[in-house]
Design a protein around this motif. Structure first.
Motif, PDB file in Angstrom:
ATOM      1  N   SER A  21       0.681  -1.185  -0.021  1.00 35.51           N
ATOM      2  CA  SER A  21       0.053   0.088  -0.019  1.00 35.51           C
ATOM      3  C   SER A  21       0.711   1.213  -0.140  1.00 35.51           C
ATOM      4  CB  SER A  21      -0.802   0.072   1.158  1.00 35.51           C
ATOM      5  OG  SER A  21      -0.152  -0.139   2.370  1.00 35.51           O
ATOM      6  N   PHE A  22       2.148   1.044  -0.245  1.00 36.12           N
ATOM      7  CA  PHE A  22       3.004   2.297  -0.142  1.00 36.12           C
ATOM      8  C   PHE A  22       2.462   3.469  -1.036  1.00 36.12           C
ATOM      9  CE2 PHE A  22       6.887   4.336  -2.712  1.00 36.12           C
ATOM     10  CZ  PHE A  22       7.381   4.928  -1.533  1.00 36.12           C
ATOM     11  N   GLY A  23       2.606   4.577  -0.640  1.00 34.30           N
ATOM     12  CA  GLY A  23       1.963   5.665  -1.077  1.00 34.30           C
ATOM     13  C   GLY A  23       0.513   6.032  -1.045  1.00 34.30           C
ATOM     14  N   ARG A  24      -0.193   5.107  -0.583  1.00 35.79           N
ATOM     15  CA  ARG A  24      -1.492   5.622  -0.377  1.00 35.79           C
ATOM     16  C   ARG A  24      -2.022   6.150   0.929  1.00 35.79           C
ATOM     17  NH1 ARG A  24      -3.559  -0.625  -1.911  1.00 35.79           N
ATOM     18  NH2 ARG A  24      -2.223  -0.725  -4.064  1.00 35.79           N
ATOM     19  N   GLY A  25      -1.152   6.438   1.908  1.00 33.47           N
ATOM     20  CA  GLY A  25      -1.421   6.990   2.970  1.00 33.47           C
ATOM     21  C   GLY A  25      -1.435   8.495   3.200  1.00 33.47           C
ATOM     22  N   LEU A  43       6.267   1.357  -6.691  1.00 34.03           N
ATOM     23  CA  LEU A  43       6.350   0.196  -5.570  1.00 34.03           C
ATOM     24  C   LEU A  43       7.708  -0.326  -5.607  1.00 34.03           C
ATOM     25  CD1 LEU A  43       5.379  -1.148  -2.960  1.00 34.03           C
ATOM     26  CD2 LEU A  43       3.944  -2.503  -4.597  1.00 34.03           C
ATOM     27  N   ALA A  44       7.782  -0.862  -6.959  1.00 30.64           N
ATOM     28  CA  ALA A  44       9.014  -1.938  -7.070  1.00 30.64           C
ATOM     29  C   ALA A  44      10.033  -1.141  -6.696  1.00 30.64           C
ATOM     30  CB  ALA A  44       8.822  -2.176  -8.623  1.00 30.64           C
ATOM     31  N   LYS A  45      10.442  -0.080  -7.330  1.00 29.91           N
ATOM     32  CA  LYS A  45      11.741   0.964  -7.026  1.00 29.91           C
ATOM     33  C   LYS A  45      11.878   0.900  -5.482  1.00 29.91           C
ATOM     34  CE  LYS A  45      13.808   4.922  -7.970  1.00 29.91           C
ATOM     35  NZ  LYS A  45      13.982   6.521  -8.712  1.00 29.91           N
ATOM     36  N   ALA A  46      10.929   1.191  -4.801  1.00 25.65           N
ATOM     37  CA  ALA A  46      10.954   1.652  -3.398  1.00 25.65           C
ATOM     38  C   ALA A  46      11.351   0.087  -2.585  1.00 25.65           C
ATOM     39  CB  ALA A  46       9.428   1.963  -2.690  1.00 25.65           C
ATOM     40  N   GLN A  47      10.802  -0.969  -3.164  1.00 31.32           N
ATOM     41  CA  GLN A  47      11.273  -2.221  -2.628  1.00 31.32           C
ATOM     42  C   GLN A  47      12.428  -2.702  -2.766  1.00 31.32           C
ATOM     43  OE1 GLN A  47       7.824  -4.555  -4.155  1.00 31.32           O
ATOM     44  NE2 GLN A  47       6.764  -4.272  -1.917  1.00 31.32           N
ATOM     45  N   GLU A  67      14.088  -6.766  11.358  1.00 36.73           N
ATOM     46  CA  GLU A  67      13.253  -6.241  10.227  1.00 36.73           C
ATOM     47  C   GLU A  67      11.711  -6.631  10.499  1.00 36.73           C
ATOM     48  OE1 GLU A  67      14.121  -7.162   6.131  1.00 36.73           O
ATOM     49  OE2 GLU A  67      16.253  -8.160   6.872  1.00 36.73           O
ATOM     50  N   ILE A  68      11.181  -5.695  10.797  1.00 40.66           N
ATOM     51  CA  ILE A  68       9.583  -5.552  11.272  1.00 40.66           C
ATOM     52  C   ILE A  68       8.693  -6.005   9.687  1.00 40.66           C
ATOM     53  CG2 ILE A  68       7.658  -4.464  12.017  1.00 40.66           C
ATOM     54  CD1 ILE A  68       9.641  -2.778  13.736  1.00 40.66           C
ATOM     55  N   PRO A  69       7.965  -6.802   9.972  1.00 39.39           N
ATOM     56  CA  PRO A  69       7.331  -7.019   8.386  1.00 39.39           C
ATOM     57  C   PRO A  69       6.256  -5.816   7.911  1.00 39.39           C
ATOM     58  CG  PRO A  69       7.190  -8.982   9.943  1.00 39.39           C
ATOM     59  CD  PRO A  69       7.902  -7.867  10.895  1.00 39.39           C
ATOM     60  N   PRO A  70       6.465  -5.672   6.643  1.00 39.66           N
ATOM     61  CA  PRO A  70       5.561  -4.740   6.083  1.00 39.66           C
ATOM     62  C   PRO A  70       4.058  -4.994   6.448  1.00 39.66           C
ATOM     63  CG  PRO A  70       6.246  -6.032   4.376  1.00 39.66           C
ATOM     64  CD  PRO A  70       6.970  -6.478   5.500  1.00 39.66           C
ATOM     65  N   ASP A  71       3.397  -3.965   6.665  1.00 37.20           N
ATOM     66  CA  ASP A  71       1.922  -4.040   7.095  1.00 37.20           C
ATOM     67  C   ASP A  71       0.812  -3.175   6.042  1.00 37.20           C
ATOM     68  OD1 ASP A  71      -0.698  -3.897   7.914  1.00 37.20           O
ATOM     69  OD2 ASP A  71       0.041  -3.780  10.223  1.00 37.20           O
ATOM     70  N   PRO A  72       0.207  -3.825   5.086  1.00 35.71           N
ATOM     71  CA  PRO A  72      -0.431  -3.210   4.289  1.00 35.71           C
ATOM     72  C   PRO A  72      -1.632  -2.036   4.522  1.00 35.71           C
ATOM     73  CG  PRO A  72      -0.914  -5.408   4.167  1.00 35.71           C
ATOM     74  CD  PRO A  72       0.048  -5.297   5.014  1.00 35.71           C
ATOM     75  N   GLU A  73      -1.722  -2.504   6.072  1.00 39.36           N
ATOM     76  CA  GLU A  73      -2.779  -1.568   6.565  1.00 39.36           C
ATOM     77  C   GLU A  73      -2.254  -0.300   7.134  1.00 39.36           C
ATOM     78  OE1 GLU A  73      -6.023  -2.168   6.814  1.00 39.36           O
ATOM     79  OE2 GLU A  73      -5.711  -4.310   5.685  1.00 39.36           O
ATOM     80  N   LEU A  74      -0.975  -0.226   6.945  1.00 38.55           N
ATOM     81  CA  LEU A  74      -0.202   0.988   7.586  1.00 38.55           C
ATOM     82  C   LEU A  74       0.763   1.432   6.276  1.00 38.55           C
ATOM     83  CD1 LEU A  74       0.873  -0.400  11.106  1.00 38.55           C
ATOM     84  CD2 LEU A  74      -1.205   1.449  10.580  1.00 38.55           C
TER      85      LEU A  74
END
Length: 266
Positions: A21-25, A43-47, A67-74
């Motif tokens: 969800s990167f960029g949707r916040g 998103l691909a570039k950021a990852q 490493e904390i796992p990514p959370d699509p809700e955040l």
């Protein structure tokens, strides 16, 4: 990052993956001068960049990564720096300006607790009344001698007061953030006693305020691009110094900056 021995000397780095969800916040849209997030998010570039960063921290610098796992809700939780300020054996869990971001702190709180740090909760003082305090770590510059806290759209004076109450062994000064959304958009530490700062008019205004407030002597390295002013100095294994910075294609004019751009802040 945790367990500071001397300035810039770390043993661990805490990172959080880039969510789908990167960029949707909405955070990117809050940056001064930024285009709408939908037009700029890759998103691909950021990852990929996240992978390069974690690889450098682990393999080149020699830090132990948590490493904390990514959370699509955040969607903005990859900005892990914002939700904790760590110095010595104390971790201050901050209170981001946007209500939607405050849930990001829980995972970081668990990690710093497992590292046996003393955890201070912003908002736990005065019986749980935060007094409207907001503080984000990307508005906090620790120089090894003192703290500068940028007063911005994300951080207010009450937040700076809570930080000062938490880290009483250090002077804490507030400065306006001019020409950037956060203090570290325009300045950061490039080494012991060296401040890297953007050459923009706004950044120069912030720097003048820092000059008036400090009793310490710093070297100042001015860079022509804002992106180059946001870097991380780490003293790694075998006393080797590292400066983590944006790739050359994002700040080509700053790659050749050297001693001729330095001056003293005193």
């Amino acid at each position: 990052m945790a367990n500071v021995c001397t300035y810039g000397r770390f043993t661990h780095a805490i990172v959080r993956g880039v969510p789908t969800s990167f960029g949707r916040g909405g955070e990117d849209r809050a940056e001064e001068g930024a285009e709408p997030a939908a037009a700029t998010v890759d998103l691909a570039k950021a990852q990929r960049q996240f992978g390069v960063l974690t690889g450098a921290l682990r393999q080149k610098v020699g830090l132990q990564l948590i490493e904390i796992p990514p959370d699509p809700e955040l969607p903005d939780s990859w900005r892990v720096e914002d939700v904790a300020v760590i110095q010595g054996d104390t971790a201050l869990i901050t209170r981001p300006f946007r209500l939607q971001r405050r849930a990001e702190a829980e995972a970081v709180r668990r990690v710093v607790s497992e590292l046996s740090l003393t955890v201070v909760e912003m908002g736990a003082e005065e019986g749980g009344d935060s007094g409207g305090a907001t503080l984000e770590g990307s508005d906090v510059l620790f120089t090894g001698r003192e703290f500068f806290v940028g007063i911005s759209d994300h951080t207010n004076y009450r937040g700076a007061e809570v930080l000062a109450d938490t880290f009483r062994d250090f002077a804490v000064s507030t400065v306006p953030v001019c020409g950037g959304a956060r203090l570290k958009n325009i300045c950061s530490m490039g080494g012991p006693d060296t401040i890297v700062i953007s050459n923009s008019d706004g950044a120069k205004k912030t720097l003048r305020m820092m000059e008036q407030l400090t009793d310490h002597r710093y070297e100042v390295l001015a860079v022509p691009e804002d992106a180059a002013a946001n870097c991380i100095y780490v003293r790694g294994a075998n006393q080797r110094d590292f400066l983590l910075h944006r790739p050359a294609e994002e700040c080509p004019e700053s790659m050749e900056v050297g001693p001729r751009n330095e001056r003293t802040l005193q």
